[in-house]
Every structure is written in structure tokens, then in C-alpha cells.
Design an enzyme around this catalytic site. Structure first.
Site, PDB file in Angstrom:
ATOM      1  CG  PHE A  97      33.272 -40.753  -1.980  1.00 51.24           C
ATOM      2  CD1 PHE A  97      34.175 -40.968  -2.900  1.00 51.24           C
ATOM      3  CD2 PHE A  97      32.768 -39.386  -1.930  1.00 51.24           C
ATOM      4  CE1 PHE A  97      35.087 -39.914  -3.244  1.00 51.24           C
ATOM      5  CE2 PHE A  97      33.617 -38.452  -2.479  1.00 51.24           C
ATOM      6  CZ  PHE A  97      34.433 -38.585  -3.328  1.00 51.24           C
ATOM      7  CG  ASP A 168      26.212 -41.133   2.422  1.00 46.60           C
ATOM      8  OD1 ASP A 168      25.537 -41.041   1.255  1.00 46.60           O
ATOM      9  OD2 ASP A 168      27.444 -41.013   2.293  1.00 46.60           O
ATOM     10  CG  HIS A 171      26.179 -45.275  -3.430  1.00 48.45           C
ATOM     11  ND1 HIS A 171      26.949 -46.229  -3.117  1.00 48.45           N
ATOM     12  CD2 HIS A 171      26.808 -44.232  -3.603  1.00 48.45           C
ATOM     13  CE1 HIS A 171      28.383 -45.880  -3.200  1.00 48.45           C
ATOM     14  NE2 HIS A 171      28.293 -44.529  -3.628  1.00 48.45           N
ATOM     15  CD  GLN A 194      29.748 -38.120  -8.715  1.00 56.80           C
ATOM     16  OE1 GLN A 194      29.275 -39.080  -8.477  1.00 56.80           O
ATOM     17  NE2 GLN A 194      30.840 -38.188  -9.660  1.00 56.80           N
ATOM     18  CE  LYS A 197      27.054 -40.771  -5.770  1.00 56.21           C
ATOM     19  NZ  LYS A 197      28.452 -40.214  -6.008  1.00 56.21           N
ATOM     20  NE  ARG A 226      19.647 -13.990   3.152  1.00 50.40           N
ATOM     21  CZ  ARG A 226      20.643 -14.075   2.075  1.00 50.40           C
ATOM     22  NH1 ARG A 226      20.542 -15.344   1.403  1.00 50.40           N
ATOM     23  NH2 ARG A 226      21.423 -13.000   1.527  1.00 50.40           N
ATOM     24  CE1 TYR A 233      24.576  -7.783   5.068  1.00 50.87           C
ATOM     25  CE2 TYR A 233      24.004  -6.328   6.451  1.00 50.87           C
ATOM     26  CZ  TYR A 233      24.974  -6.839   5.755  1.00 50.87           C
ATOM     27  OH  TYR A 233      26.290  -6.905   6.036  1.00 50.87           O
ATOM     28  NE  ARG A 243      21.104 -19.393  -2.406  1.00 48.40           N
ATOM     29  CZ  ARG A 243      21.787 -18.220  -2.205  1.00 48.40           C
ATOM     30  NH1 ARG A 243      21.736 -17.878  -0.876  1.00 48.40           N
ATOM     31  NH2 ARG A 243      22.330 -17.391  -2.893  1.00 48.40           N
TER      32      ARG A 243
HETATM   33  C1  LIG Z   1      28.449 -42.800  -0.360  1.00 48.87           C
HETATM   34  C2  LIG Z   1      28.967 -41.349  -0.804  1.00 48.87           C
HETATM   35  N1  LIG Z   1      28.421 -40.253  -0.003  1.00 48.87           N
HETATM   36  C3  LIG Z   1      28.542 -38.919  -0.316  1.00 48.87           C
HETATM   37  C4  LIG Z   1      29.141 -38.960  -1.619  1.00 48.87           C
HETATM   38  C5  LIG Z   1      29.112 -37.247  -1.896  1.00 48.87           C
HETATM   39  O1  LIG Z   1      28.533 -36.966  -2.725  1.00 48.87           O
HETATM   40  P1  LIG Z   1      29.277 -35.566  -3.664  1.00 48.87           P
HETATM   41  O2  LIG Z   1      30.143 -36.213  -4.695  1.00 48.87           O
HETATM   42  O3  LIG Z   1      27.982 -35.247  -4.284  1.00 48.87           O
HETATM   43  O4  LIG Z   1      29.623 -34.566  -2.794  1.00 48.87           O
HETATM   44  C6  LIG Z   1      29.608 -39.762  -2.477  1.00 48.87           C
HETATM   45  C7  LIG Z   1      29.737 -39.338  -3.723  1.00 48.87           C
HETATM   46  O5  LIG Z   1      29.955 -38.746  -4.471  1.00 48.87           O
HETATM   47  C8  LIG Z   1      29.221 -41.219  -1.963  1.00 48.87           C
HETATM   48  O6  LIG Z   1      29.511 -42.021  -3.113  1.00 48.87           O
END
Ligand SMILES: Cc1ncc(COP(=O)(O)O)c(C=O)c1O
Length: 419
Positions: A97, A168, A171, A194, A197, A226, A233, A243
Site C-alpha cells: 500500500f 509493516d 496485514h 483500518q 484489516k 510531551r 504544557y 493519539r
Molecule cells: C501494507 C500497509 N501498510 C500500511 C497501511 C496503512 O494503514 P492505515 O490505512 O491505517 O493508515 C496499510 C493499509 O491500509 C497497508 O495495507
């Protein structure tokens, strides 16, 4: 005698739907109402995100978890926490992605696209070694579709060259490599929650790590700079508010209870489906590495060699859909061919490096091949179905193969019409 394909007016293999996504129930409802009534809706007030961070980190054998607004921001923050920027080079796959590489640019570093392996669809380790330069600072292996990348070799390269490894794992919820959870194998692991997922709250992300210094830095960057000993502050580094919110935390705590069972089902069904269709000529399901002890099957992926199978990929996708099997060809082009990279539309980032960069010169033939003509994706919710559901998918592939001559003719005719 073979039955007429549904694409040409025959009866489809199935008309029933596959399991829906997301799956939720009373527990999610109660979690949301409890959070609502608590009046503590933000990360700094409530306990849901904190609880989720600890549970998710512990499930991975990690000391720290820092919840984030999404899995794009989590990649960027991981890079910043590791001190990467100033036009450093970061190795990424081209078959992933957008965020895997956009996060690198937004950390003011240079994505170096390195081809994938045609069997596993993950970063090829030889290719990685070939592109390391004195400017390389990090590697972001993607556990694509939910199969862990070859982490032993990637970590060996990283140790030798003193590189940071950020997995990463967007998935790979619940996947494992040599019986160790994906996301816990590098210096940091980044996940996305997301909507699509395997573990979701609509949006969200997390970084996990065993490194106290990196964890502290991630926490600070995601919370307006912070620091734990500082007052409200008091801001120490340029950053922002990234967050995760308490409603998402509440949902994630419930969804996490479902994950183990769902992952077992997906892995069992994925292996079964692969074993059923691999015998067909020209069909190459994602090859499972010997070190993959659990595949999370965010996607069930395969390559179709149209020549050997007898029908080109585009027509197979159309024919599968007509048989009641939702699917797609996945990414239409390798990431470095996107206009963003070809035009170096990097906004304020990479002011100097962009002059020398030319992504048209990047060569990733394996990624290009699967994008252009071979890949097929089935989505994770389909693998939550029954053995009969998997048999239907396999039957649809077989039916298309049995009807390859008429489907090839249909595809040729269509091509002529489009031209
Ligand atoms: C391989 C990969 N990395 C990063 C992300 C980014 O995640 P997000 O959509 O939560 O920003 C995604 C998909 O959405 C992804 O498929």
C-alpha cells in the site's frame, strides 16, 4: 461434462454471501456504551487505549505498545523515533500500500524500491542486499497478505549494515515466523486497524517494540512532544497529536478477543484452499515459506499464468465474480510508477534529494508482472467461511479452467471490441 460458465449465462457456483466484515456483537456495543457513559473519550482521560496497548504488546512478547490514529502515521513516527530523515535511504517493497513509502517521504527520507520475490510476494533478500548503500538507514519489510517476510535474513543484513528494521505488519495480526509473532521481530512493528484489516476499529494503528528508548520517543512524538516527567504544557520536539481515541480502544479490546479464533480459521482455510487450487495448470498461490508458522491471510493471493491456465487474469477475475466469488486483480501498478513518485510531488520533503531521484529508472519486474497481468486477491473475510465455502471457490477455479477455450475466445472478442 463441464457446466456453462456463469459469465456466459450458466448457473453460478454459488449465490450465497461469504461472511460479512466486520464481525461484532453485544460485547462491542457494551464497550462503546461503557466508554460513552464514562465521559472519558480521549486517550489522556480513559483506560481503554492503555489497556489495549498493554494487551497487544504482551500478545507479541513486547514491552511497549503505543496506539496511533492509523497505520500510516505509525510508520512515520517509527521512522522519526529511530532518527531517520535528512534524506536517508529506506528500503521498501514496490508491491505494498501507498503508506509504506509515503511515510518514508513524510519522514524526509528517500524510499528505495526493491523488488519482491515472485513466489512469496515479500521483499527479496538478495535484491535488498544489492541496493544497500552508505546512505541506507532502514528497511521496511511488509508481511504482505499476512505472510511474514524472511525476517532472519533481513535482520542479518540489518545487523551487518547497522540498519533499523521497521516491520509493516498492517496485514499480519496474529501471523508468526518461527513461532514468534510478526511485528515483534524487528526493532519496531507497525500495525493498522483500518476497516478492512483483520483487527479493526474502523481506523487506528499501533507501534510495538522492546526498546525503551524507541518506545519513549514514539510516545512523545504521538503526544505533541510531551515527555513522561513533563507537565501538560511542556513540549520537547516538533510533532503533533496522533493519539488513538477511547471509543476505538474499546472496540479493539473486544475485537482482540476474537482475533485468535479468527486467525486459526483463516490459516486453516487458506492452506486448504491453496492445496485445492495449486494442482491447476498456471495457478500459483502465494508460496508459504518454511519459516511461516502462521499466516494471517489478510488476503488470499495467487498468481495466474494466463498462458498455462488458458485464460488471461482479467477474464478469470470477471468469470470468478460471475460464479459468486468476489475477487480483484489487486494493485494495478507498482508503487514507484505512481504519479507521486514519477513526478516527485513531495511537497516540502526531500528538497535536495529529489533533484537526483528518477523513479522511472527503478526496475522491479516481478512486482510489475503481478500488477500488470498475474495477481488475484480474495479478501480475508471469505476465509472465515466454512470448508464448503472454500470448496466453492476451488470449484469456481476448476470450472473456469474446464471452460478455458470459450472463456479465452470471450476475452479475445472483448479485447477487439475495446480496441
Ligand atoms: C501494507 C500497509 N501498510 C500500511 C497501511 C496503512 O494503514 P492505515 O490505512 O491505517 O493508515 C496499510 C493499509 O491500509 C497497508 O495495507
Amino acid at each position: 461434462m463441464s457446466q456453462k460458465p456463469a459469465l456466459l449465462g450458466g448457473k453460478p457456483v454459488r449465490t450465497r454471501c461469504f461472511p460479512p466484515w466486520p464481525i461484532f456483537g453485544r460485547t462491542e456495543e457494551h464497550g462503546l456504551v461503557r466508554t460513552l457513559c464514562s465521559g472519558k473519550w480521549g486517550r489522556l482521560d480513559g483506560e481503554e487505549v492503555a489497556k489495549f496497548e498493554s494487551r497487544f504488546a504482551a500478545m507479541h512478547g513486547c514491552k511497549h505498545g503505543v496506539g496511533m490514529v492509523n497505520g500510516t502515521v505509525s510508520l512515520r513516527i517509527a521512522l522519526l523515533a529511530a532518527g531517520i530523515g535528512a534524506e536517508d535511504e529506506v528500503i521498501v517493497p514496490p508491491y505494498t500500500f501507498f503508506s509504506t513509502a509515503s511515510a518514508v517521504v513524510e519522514a524526509n527520507a528517500v524510499p528505495v524500491f526493491t523488488d519482491i520475490d515472485l513466489d512469496t510476494f515479500n521483499l527479496g533478500c538478495k535484491a535488498v542486499e544489492a541496493v544497500v548503500t552508505p546512505r541506507t538507514r532502514a528497511i521496511i519489510p511488509v508481511h504482505f497478505a499476512g505472510q511474514p517476510a524472511d525476517m532472519a535474513r533481513i535482520m542479518a543484513i540489518a545487523r551487518k549494515r547497522k540498519l533499523v528494521v521497521i516491520e509493516d505488519a498492517a496485514h499480519a495480526h496474529g501471523a508468526s515466523y518461527m513461532n514468534r509473532p510478526a511485528g515483534s521481530l524487528g526493532h519496531m512493528g507497525s500495525f493498522s486497524f483500518q476497516s478492512s484489516k483483520n483487527l479493526t476499529a474502523g481506523e487506528g494503528g499501533i507501534i510495538i517494540t522492546n526498546d525503551d528508548r524507541l518506545a519513549e520517543s514514539c510516545r512523545s512524538i504521538h503526544n505533541c512532544g510531551r515527555i513522561p516527567s513533563g507537565v501538560w504544557y511542556e513540549h520537547h520536539v516538533i510533532s503533533g497529536n496522533y493519539r488513538l481515541g477511547e471509543f476505538q480502544g474499546a472496540i479493539l479490546n473486544c475485537q482482540l478477543d476474537r482475533l485468535e479464533r479468527q486467525t486459526r480459521t483463516r490459516d486453516r482455510n487458506g492452506q486448504y484452499l491453496a492445496s485445492r487450487i495449486v494442482e491447476l495448470p498456471g495457478i500459483h498461490p502465494q508460496k508459504r515459506g518454511a519459516d511461516c508458522t502462521r499466516h494471517s491471510y489478510h488476503l488470499f493471493m495467487l498468481r495466474i499464468d494466463g498462458e498455462a491456465f488458458g485464460v488471461p487474469r482479467g477474464a478469470v477475475v470477471r468469470a470468478l465474480e460471475a460464479e459468486g466469488i468476489p475477487c480483484s486483480g489487486g494493485y494495478g501498478l507498482s508503487l514507484h510508477h505512481q504519479p507521486l513518485f514519477r513526478n516527485k510531488a513531495f511537497g516540502p520533503y526531500l528538497p535536495k534529494a529529489r533533484e537526483k531521484l528518477d523513479y522511472d529508472k527503478t526496475r522491479c519486474p516481478n512486482s510489475d508482472l503481478i500488477c500488470r497481468e498475474q495477481c488475484v486477491w480474495l479478501e480475508q473475510n471469505m476465509l472465515l467461511g466454512s470448508r464448503n465455502d472454500m470448496d466453492d471457490i476451488a470449484r469456481a477455479f476448476e470450472k473456469i479452467h474446464e471452460n478455458r477455450e470459450v472463456l479465452k475466445a470471450w476475452s479475445r472478442k472483448r479485447e477487439r471490441e475495446v480496441r
